[in-house]
Scaffold this motif. Structure first.
Motif, PDB file in Angstrom:
ATOM      1  N   LEU A  48       0.877   4.540  -2.876  1.00 50.02           N
ATOM      2  CA  LEU A  48       0.526   5.917  -2.518  1.00 50.02           C
ATOM      3  C   LEU A  48       1.496   6.917  -3.137  1.00 50.02           C
ATOM      4  O   LEU A  48       2.703   6.678  -3.164  1.00 50.02           O
ATOM      5  N   ARG A  59       1.213  11.814  -0.062  1.00 42.02           N
ATOM      6  CA  ARG A  59       0.173  11.259   0.803  1.00 42.02           C
ATOM      7  C   ARG A  59       0.746  10.394   1.930  1.00 42.02           C
ATOM      8  O   ARG A  59       0.011   9.898   2.761  1.00 42.02           O
ATOM      9  N   SER A 112       0.821  -1.209   0.000  1.00 39.40           N
ATOM     10  CA  SER A 112       0.000   0.000   0.000  1.00 39.40           C
ATOM     11  C   SER A 112       0.858   1.262   0.000  1.00 39.40           C
ATOM     12  O   SER A 112       0.490   2.268  -0.581  1.00 39.40           O
ATOM     13  N   THR A 113       2.023   1.224   0.649  1.00 37.99           N
ATOM     14  CA  THR A 113       2.929   2.368   0.647  1.00 37.99           C
ATOM     15  C   THR A 113       3.472   2.611  -0.755  1.00 37.99           C
ATOM     16  O   THR A 113       3.627   3.748  -1.182  1.00 37.99           O
TER      17      THR A 113
END
Length: 64
Positions: free
Chosen positions: A8, A12, A4-5
């Protein structure tokens, strides 16, 4: 770094993650686009110094 990092955009991410990316050199192109060449150089140098200090010295605690 979690999947997920990676997904992004850098603007963000939490401050701690941006600091880690600056210290490790990951996602350099994105961070340079965000901070500019000079800003990236200065911030990455500071992040590397902070990371080195954090690993080489014990944490100080304040006494109340």
């Amino acid at each position: 770094m979690s999947r997920s990092t990676l997904a992004l955009p850098v603007h963000r991410l939490h401050d701690e993650e941006v600091e880690r990316l600056l210290a490790t050199g990951e996602r350099r192109a994105e961070l340079t686009a965000l901070f500019g060449d000079q800003g990236y150089r200065e911030l990455s140098a500071l992040a590397r110094r902070a990371a080195a200090q954090a690993t080489s010295s014990p944490r100080r605690t304040t006494q109340a």
